[in-house]
Write a protein that holds these residues in place. Structure first.
Motif, PDB file in Angstrom:
ATOM      1  N   LEU A  88       0.844  -1.191   0.000  1.00  0.00           N
ATOM      2  CA  LEU A  88       0.000   0.000   0.000  1.00  0.00           C
ATOM      3  C   LEU A  88       0.879   1.240   0.000  1.00  0.00           C
ATOM      4  O   LEU A  88       1.901   1.285   0.696  1.00  0.00           O
ATOM      5  N   ARG A  89       0.480   2.235  -0.740  1.00  0.00           N
ATOM      6  CA  ARG A  89       1.183   3.521  -0.667  1.00  0.00           C
ATOM      7  C   ARG A  89       0.874   4.130   0.697  1.00  0.00           C
ATOM      8  O   ARG A  89      -0.183   3.878   1.281  1.00  0.00           O
ATOM      9  N   GLU A  90       1.777   4.956   1.184  1.00  0.00           N
ATOM     10  CA  GLU A  90       1.614   5.513   2.531  1.00  0.00           C
ATOM     11  C   GLU A  90       0.283   6.244   2.730  1.00  0.00           C
ATOM     12  O   GLU A  90      -0.391   6.005   3.741  1.00  0.00           O
ATOM     13  N   PRO A  91      -0.150   7.120   1.823  1.00  0.00           N
ATOM     14  CA  PRO A  91      -1.443   7.774   2.054  1.00  0.00           C
ATOM     15  C   PRO A  91      -2.597   6.768   2.171  1.00  0.00           C
ATOM     16  O   PRO A  91      -3.471   6.915   3.023  1.00  0.00           O
ATOM     17  N   THR A  92      -2.582   5.739   1.345  1.00  0.00           N
ATOM     18  CA  THR A  92      -3.624   4.713   1.401  1.00  0.00           C
ATOM     19  C   THR A  92      -3.589   3.980   2.730  1.00  0.00           C
ATOM     20  O   THR A  92      -4.628   3.762   3.371  1.00  0.00           O
ATOM     21  N   PHE A  93      -2.394   3.609   3.161  1.00  0.00           N
ATOM     22  CA  PHE A  93      -2.214   2.938   4.448  1.00  0.00           C
ATOM     23  C   PHE A  93      -2.769   3.803   5.580  1.00  0.00           C
ATOM     24  O   PHE A  93      -3.500   3.319   6.460  1.00  0.00           O
ATOM     25  N   LEU A  94      -2.454   5.082   5.562  1.00  0.00           N
ATOM     26  CA  LEU A  94      -2.896   5.979   6.626  1.00  0.00           C
ATOM     27  C   LEU A  94      -4.401   6.234   6.573  1.00  0.00           C
ATOM     28  O   LEU A  94      -5.046   6.350   7.616  1.00  0.00           O
TER      29      LEU A  94
END
Length: 115
Positions: A6-12
């Protein structure tokens, strides 16, 4: 075949939706909080990610309400989304543990240097 990270924004964003359903602005605020101010989502970015997560079945609309003549849509994590987030947490943890062991073995990190 394993899923891509997951890309960081998606993860967050998925992390922000684990506690309770949230509307867009609340997601933006929580991502800012849980990233210690490092990740600042713009509304356009957020809604593009939310649309993708909905189409992937990772989140869904919980409810909608009108506030000051504007539609406020609340999103919540689905069971599939929770599983995907947990898989990513496990992947990141394994990588972090490996890096920590190697740093300690190389003498670049004192014992107990990583929690």
């Amino acid at each position: 075949m394993s899923e891509s990270p997951l890309r960081e924004p998606t993860f967050l964003i998925l992390t922000a939706l684990t506690e309770e359903p949230r509307h867009g602005y609340a997601v933006i605020e929580d991502v800012l909080r849980i990233s210690d101010g490092r990740v600042r989502l713009r509304a356009g970015t957020l809604y593009a990610v939310l649309d993708r997560l909905r189409s992937d079945g990772l989140i869904e609309v919980d409810r909608e309400e009108v506030v000051q003549s504007r539609l406020r849509r609340y999103y919540r994590l689905t069971a599939l989304g929770a599983t995907r987030l947990a898989t990513e947490v496990d992947r990141l943890r394994r990588h972090a543990d490996t890096a920590g062991r190697r740093l300690r073995a190389a003498g670049l990190l004192p014992e107990g240097g990583l929690s």
